[in-house]
Design a protein around this motif. Structure first.
Motif, PDB file in Angstrom:
ATOM      1  N   SER A   3     -98.602  -9.031  50.459  1.00 17.58           N
ATOM      2  CA  SER A   3     -97.677  -8.633  51.407  1.00 17.58           C
ATOM      3  C   SER A   3     -96.590  -8.125  50.391  1.00 17.58           C
ATOM      4  N   VAL A   4     -95.544  -7.613  51.018  1.00 17.83           N
ATOM      5  CA  VAL A   4     -94.497  -6.852  50.131  1.00 17.83           C
ATOM      6  C   VAL A   4     -93.525  -8.190  49.726  1.00 17.83           C
ATOM      7  N   THR A   5     -93.867  -9.344  50.138  1.00 14.29           N
ATOM      8  CA  THR A   5     -93.041 -10.251  50.011  1.00 14.29           C
ATOM      9  C   THR A   5     -93.705 -11.445  49.194  1.00 14.29           C
ATOM     10  N   SER A   6     -94.915 -11.084  48.958  1.00 16.77           N
ATOM     11  CA  SER A   6     -95.857 -12.323  48.213  1.00 16.77           C
ATOM     12  C   SER A   6     -95.216 -12.594  46.976  1.00 16.77           C
ATOM     13  N   LYS A   7     -95.841 -13.675  46.368  1.00 20.59           N
ATOM     14  CA  LYS A   7     -95.471 -14.097  45.321  1.00 20.59           C
ATOM     15  C   LYS A   7     -95.766 -13.153  44.045  1.00 20.59           C
ATOM     16  N   GLU A   8     -96.914 -12.527  44.063  1.00 19.52           N
ATOM     17  CA  GLU A   8     -97.379 -11.405  42.967  1.00 19.52           C
ATOM     18  C   GLU A   8     -96.646 -10.399  42.935  1.00 19.52           C
ATOM     19  N   ILE A   9     -96.041  -9.858  44.336  1.00 15.89           N
ATOM     20  CA  ILE A   9     -95.217  -8.843  44.263  1.00 15.89           C
ATOM     21  C   ILE A   9     -93.945  -9.167  43.656  1.00 15.89           C
ATOM     22  N   GLN A  10     -93.486 -10.126  43.981  1.00 16.62           N
ATOM     23  CA  GLN A  10     -91.947 -10.668  43.301  1.00 16.62           C
ATOM     24  C   GLN A  10     -91.988 -10.727  41.883  1.00 16.62           C
ATOM     25  N   GLN A  11     -93.114 -11.486  41.348  1.00 16.39           N
ATOM     26  CA  GLN A  11     -93.360 -11.504  39.895  1.00 16.39           C
ATOM     27  C   GLN A  11     -93.241 -10.117  39.282  1.00 16.39           C
ATOM     28  N   GLU A  68     -97.889  -1.946  44.809  1.00 17.00           N
ATOM     29  CA  GLU A  68     -97.193  -2.520  43.485  1.00 17.00           C
ATOM     30  C   GLU A  68     -97.035  -1.447  42.517  1.00 17.00           C
ATOM     31  N   ALA A  69     -97.598  -0.203  42.600  1.00 17.85           N
ATOM     32  CA  ALA A  69     -97.154   0.578  41.697  1.00 17.85           C
ATOM     33  C   ALA A  69     -95.789   1.334  42.063  1.00 17.85           C
ATOM     34  N   SER A  70     -95.765   1.353  43.659  1.00 18.43           N
ATOM     35  CA  SER A  70     -94.329   1.853  43.955  1.00 18.43           C
ATOM     36  C   SER A  70     -93.133   0.928  43.784  1.00 18.43           C
ATOM     37  N   VAL A  71     -93.562  -0.283  43.597  1.00 17.65           N
ATOM     38  CA  VAL A  71     -92.529  -1.482  43.392  1.00 17.65           C
ATOM     39  C   VAL A  71     -91.885  -1.235  41.930  1.00 17.65           C
ATOM     40  N   ILE A  72     -92.772  -0.894  40.968  1.00 15.65           N
ATOM     41  CA  ILE A  72     -92.361  -0.622  39.592  1.00 15.65           C
ATOM     42  C   ILE A  72     -91.416   0.600  39.435  1.00 15.65           C
ATOM     43  N   MET A  73     -91.870   1.629  40.150  1.00 16.03           N
ATOM     44  CA  MET A  73     -91.130   2.904  40.127  1.00 16.03           C
ATOM     45  C   MET A  73     -89.625   2.519  40.932  1.00 16.03           C
ATOM     46  N   GLU A  74     -89.735   2.090  41.932  1.00 16.63           N
ATOM     47  CA  GLU A  74     -88.474   1.452  42.521  1.00 16.63           C
ATOM     48  C   GLU A  74     -87.370   1.016  41.730  1.00 16.63           C
ATOM     49  N   GLU A  75     -88.242  -0.276  40.944  1.00  9.96           N
ATOM     50  CA  GLU A  75     -87.387  -1.040  40.096  1.00  9.96           C
ATOM     51  C   GLU A  75     -86.617  -0.352  39.032  1.00  9.96           C
ATOM     52  N   ILE A  76     -87.457   0.741  38.358  1.00  7.67           N
ATOM     53  CA  ILE A  76     -87.027   1.574  37.156  1.00  7.67           C
ATOM     54  C   ILE A  76     -85.644   2.199  37.912  1.00  7.67           C
TER      55      ILE A  76
END
Length: 389
Positions: A3-11, A68-76
């Protein structure tokens, strides 16, 4: 899929954020001013494995999904950076992973994962064809064990920073019953071209309104082996479509990152700037545009995650990917305008970085596809209205 709020995504989000913190506003300001490729930034993302997020673990990648890839791009982008320097390596993976053969995967994926090979160039668009990709004219003619590629491409970004490039070319005439037929996708080893036949590849840099390493490219009888063909000859357009859905989702996440950056900076400035004896953020005329933009970003964020979820599940996601890109690009632009208005004249001063991000986020409304084309797509494919083009 976590999930988008999972520990793995947050890490993953935290790791990306910490890496981006090493490249402050001053770094991106300098690269923008000089139109310099942010090689140092791309190198550290590669070293930490983030640009190999979509490569399966058996090839040395992280084996993650598009969510997960989209989270990386978002954070950049949320950090104030610019994902355009490296996003192509994410969305080009689909064509190789889904349609490449074992020999191609074994030859390239491990080296891409380690950074020994760079795959950042996607050579598709042509001046005359524009958004009508099926009308491209760059031709690949069979010649013994090779194809000779001749033609002109525009908006081929990062080819000078790449060792490999995907090139879409016509290998047979367009069929009246299937206008997508006859296009073939090649994975070209640019190292071989530069070393053995440099005269067949001409690259002309194009300076744009923001730091984007893009080019016009002229292929002049460039020889590529038949082993460079991805999938089946004549079916390349269908392979490109896979990459397009991923591209739209990833760029939506970048626009969302921009939107969060704009609202954060606007709130910070509105709370600190005092005029007429009070914070300017006290004024509803300042509050409401920022708040409105923030709510639009949150809504676009939900569509981004839905599109990514469908993509990772292998389900049809064309409509959702397009809508995510449209909603995110409109939201980031609204946030950019609110941030610029909040800063007033200082928003135009480069040391505040608003004007840089303002220029960067404007692209999302026209690339990788114009928002009007998305409306036409949704109108016909989702709502069942007559085709307009």
């Amino acid at each position: 899929m976590p999930s988008v709020t999972s520990k793995e995504i947050q890490q993953l989000r935290q790791k990306t954020r910490e890496l981006c913190a090493k490249f402050p506003d001053e770094y991106w300001r300098e690269t923008d001013l000089n139109r310099r490729y942010p090689q140092e930034f791309v190198d550290i993302l590669t070293k930490e494995g983030l640009l190999a997020a979509l490569i399966p673990t058996e090839y040395g990648g992280l084996g993650l999904g598009l969510t997960e890839a989209s989270v990386i791009m978002e954070e950049i982008n949320r950090s104030g950076g610019h994902s355009a320097a490296c996003h192509a390596q994410m969305y080009t993976m689909g064509a190789l992973l889904r349609h490449g053969n074992d020999a191609q995967k074994n030859a390239y994926l491990p080296a891409i994962a380690t950074g020994d090979l760079r795959l950042q160039a996607f050579s598709i668009t042509e001046d005359a064809a524009g958004s009508d990709t099926t009308s491209i004219q760059t031709a690949a003619v069979e010649h013994g064990d090779e194809y000779l590629i001749t033609g002109h491409k525009s908006w081929t970004s990062r080819i000078d920073e790449s060792d490999l490039a995907f090139v879409l070319a016509r290998t047979s005439e367009k069929a009246p019953e299937d206008r997508t037929h006859g296009l073939t996708l090649f994975l070209v080893d640019l190292r071989q071209v530069r070393a053995e036949q440099p005269e067949t590849l001409k690259v002309v840099k194009v300076r744009t309104m923001f730091n984007y390493a893009t080019n016009q490219v002229f292929y002049q009888g460039m020889r590529v082996p038949k082993t460079a063909v991805i999938g089946k000859v004549g079916q390349g357009f269908r392979y490109v479509l896979d990459g397009w859905n991923a591209e739209r989702i990833l760029l939506a996440s970048e626009a969302i990152g921009d939107g969060y950056w704009f609202t954060s900076r606007a709130v910070e400035y509105a709370n600190s700037r005092r005029v007429f004896g009070r914070q300017i953020g006290t004024n509803q005329g300042v509050q409401f545009p920022i708040t409105d933009a923030y709510m639009k970003i949150r809504a676009a964020d939900l569509m981004r995650y839905e599109a990514a979820r469908l993509f990772d599940a292998g389900e049809p996601c064309g409509a959702e990917a397009n809508m995510a890109k449209h909603l995110a690009s409109e939201a980031s632009w609204a946030a950019g305008n609110a941030c610029l208005d909040t800063h007033g004249g200082y928003g135009f001063v480069d040391e505040y970085d608003v004007e840089r991000k303002f220029r960067e986020t404007r692209m999302f409304q026209v690339a990788p596809v114009n928002n009007n084309m998305i409306k036409a797509f949704v109108a016909t494919k989702v709502l069942g209205l007559p085709r307009s083009y």
